[in-house]
Design an enzyme around this catalytic site. Structure first.
Site, mmCIF file in Angstrom:
data_model
loop_
_atom_site.group_PDB
_atom_site.id
_atom_site.type_symbol
_atom_site.label_atom_id
_atom_site.label_comp_id
_atom_site.label_asym_id
_atom_site.label_seq_id
_atom_site.Cartn_x
_atom_site.Cartn_y
_atom_site.Cartn_z
ATOM 1 N N LYS A 53 0.839 -1.210 0.000
ATOM 2 C CA LYS A 53 0.000 0.000 0.000
ATOM 3 C C LYS A 53 0.867 1.250 0.000
ATOM 4 O O LYS A 53 0.616 2.194 -0.754
ATOM 5 C CB LYS A 53 -0.940 -0.017 1.212
ATOM 6 C CG LYS A 53 -2.047 -1.046 1.087
ATOM 7 C CD LYS A 53 -2.849 -1.248 2.368
ATOM 8 C CE LYS A 53 -3.858 -2.375 2.175
ATOM 9 N NZ LYS A 53 -4.597 -2.738 3.379
ATOM 10 N N GLN A 97 -4.596 -1.232 9.626
ATOM 11 C CA GLN A 97 -4.572 -2.577 9.038
ATOM 12 C C GLN A 97 -5.207 -3.588 9.988
ATOM 13 O O GLN A 97 -4.915 -3.611 11.187
ATOM 14 C CB GLN A 97 -3.124 -2.979 8.715
ATOM 15 C CG GLN A 97 -2.975 -4.290 7.973
ATOM 16 C CD GLN A 97 -3.537 -4.256 6.549
ATOM 17 O OE1 GLN A 97 -3.670 -3.207 5.942
ATOM 18 N NE2 GLN A 97 -3.869 -5.407 6.026
ATOM 19 N N ASP A 120 -10.799 3.258 3.826
ATOM 20 C CA ASP A 120 -11.142 1.831 3.751
ATOM 21 C C ASP A 120 -12.649 1.637 3.568
ATOM 22 O O ASP A 120 -13.097 0.586 3.141
ATOM 23 C CB ASP A 120 -10.762 1.137 5.072
ATOM 24 C CG ASP A 120 -9.533 0.259 4.962
ATOM 25 O OD1 ASP A 120 -9.226 -0.205 3.839
ATOM 26 O OD2 ASP A 120 -8.889 0.014 5.998
HETATM 27 N N1 GUN Z 1 -6.694 -6.503 6.118
HETATM 28 C C1 GUN Z 1 -6.888 -7.207 4.975
HETATM 29 N N2 GUN Z 1 -7.429 -6.426 4.022
HETATM 30 C C2 GUN Z 1 -7.571 -5.203 4.568
HETATM 31 C C3 GUN Z 1 -8.065 -3.961 4.068
HETATM 32 O O1 GUN Z 1 -8.500 -3.816 2.925
HETATM 33 N N3 GUN Z 1 -8.037 -2.926 4.942
HETATM 34 C C4 GUN Z 1 -7.586 -3.045 6.207
HETATM 35 N N4 GUN Z 1 -7.601 -1.961 6.995
HETATM 36 N N5 GUN Z 1 -7.119 -4.181 6.704
HETATM 37 C C5 GUN Z 1 -7.120 -5.248 5.879
#
Ligand code: GUN
Length: 285
Positions: A53, A97, A120
């Site tokens: 990311k 996350q 998100d």
């Molecule tokens: N863990 C796995 N996929 C995601 C996501 O898209 N966002 C977040 N915040 N955590 C994750």
């Protein structure tokens, strides 16, 4: 018929180039779009995800900060960090996350993120905005799926879409997005009595369960469009989705591969949401 592939890497490249252009335009106005990624603990998969990311942000000209904390960080400390990021004008998007360590209430942390920075799309306010058709942030994975349908010029009006899976992150928001585009939507899940009877009716199938071979060729109507959100490993340890790709590709009209399908689109839509957040902030929205 062998299905056409919907190439998530190629589409991502195109969309990320647009993000880079819009980011450059904002920068010219003195605003650099910024994403904060918060990682608590040492979950291996999460480390890879957050690295990807942050790198994607850099590649598209977005500012990004990665805040890493030990697994024993308290919930109060994390909430305080989120509050600081809410008040930081250089940060337009905040991503905590998941999963978080068990002693931290993940929902409480998500609700602490300002809805204006919830890139998100997991905040209850974002879910409510999606449900009611108000402006907000859409969760990245189903949003990416919608972009994939758009990329093949698919008109959902009056079509029957079947979503397999009912998670808050993919299945439920996916169904709402399809509904917003006037599809007739069925959500299937572990309690569905005859999954095949449902999927055989579908013009569009989204598989988002997290289990291999949930969808096989005999369950697909010829010409259907199949989107595979799954990320699993097969017996040889190779990445695979929820769909029996080799079988279903002989029946479907379009199909997303794994890897190289929905996966890259998730990060792409995170960039899009972050840019959108920055544009809204710059416009004083
Ligand atoms: N863990 C796995 N996929 C995601 C996501 O898209 N966002 C977040 N915040 N955590 C994750």
């Amino acid at each position: 018929m062998t299905a056409q592939l919907i190439d998530g890497n190629a589409l991502s490249k195109q969309l990320r180039a647009q993000v880079a252009e819009r980011a450059a335009a904002l920068k010219a106005q003195g605003v650099t779009p910024g994403l904060a990624v918060v990682l608590v603990g040492d979950n291996q998969a999460s480390q890879v995800y957050v690295r990807n990311k942050v790198k994607a942000c850099q590649d598209s000209g977005l500012h990004s900060v990665l805040e890493k904390y030990e697994a024993d960080m308290s919930e109060a400390e994390l909430l305080a960090r989120v509050e600081a990021l809410n008040n930081d004008p250089s940060i337009h998007g905040i991503l905590v996350q998941l999963p978080l360590p068990a002693h931290i209430d993940a929902q409480k942390v998500i609700e602490a993120i300002s809805p204006l920075k919830d890139v998100d799309g997991f905040h209850i306010a974002s879910a409510g905005a999606l449900m009611t058709g108000m402006p907000g942030f859409w969760p990245c994975t189903p949003y990416g799926c919608m972009k994939m349908l758009e990329s093949i010029g698919y008109d959902l009006k009056g079509k029957h879409a079947v979503v397999i899976g009912r998670s808050n992150i993919v299945g439920k928001p996916m169904a709402l997005m399809l509904l917003q585009k006037n599809a007739t939507v069925t959500i299937c899940h572990s309690g569905t009595r005859d999954l095949k009877a449902q999927t055989l009716q579908a013009d569009v199938i989204v598989a988002a369960v997290g289990k291999r071979n949930v969808l096989t060729a005999d369950m697909v109507k010829p010409g259907a469009v199949v989107l595979d959100v799954g990320m699993n490993r097969n017996d040889e340890g190779k990445l695979c989705g929820d769909v029996d790709f080799d079988g279903v590709r002989e029946v479907a009209s379009h199909i997303t591969p794994v890897p190289g399908g929905v996966g890259p689109m998730t990060i792409t839509m995170l960039l899009v949401n972050t840019l959108e957040a920055a544009e809204r902030a710059a416009a004083g929205a």
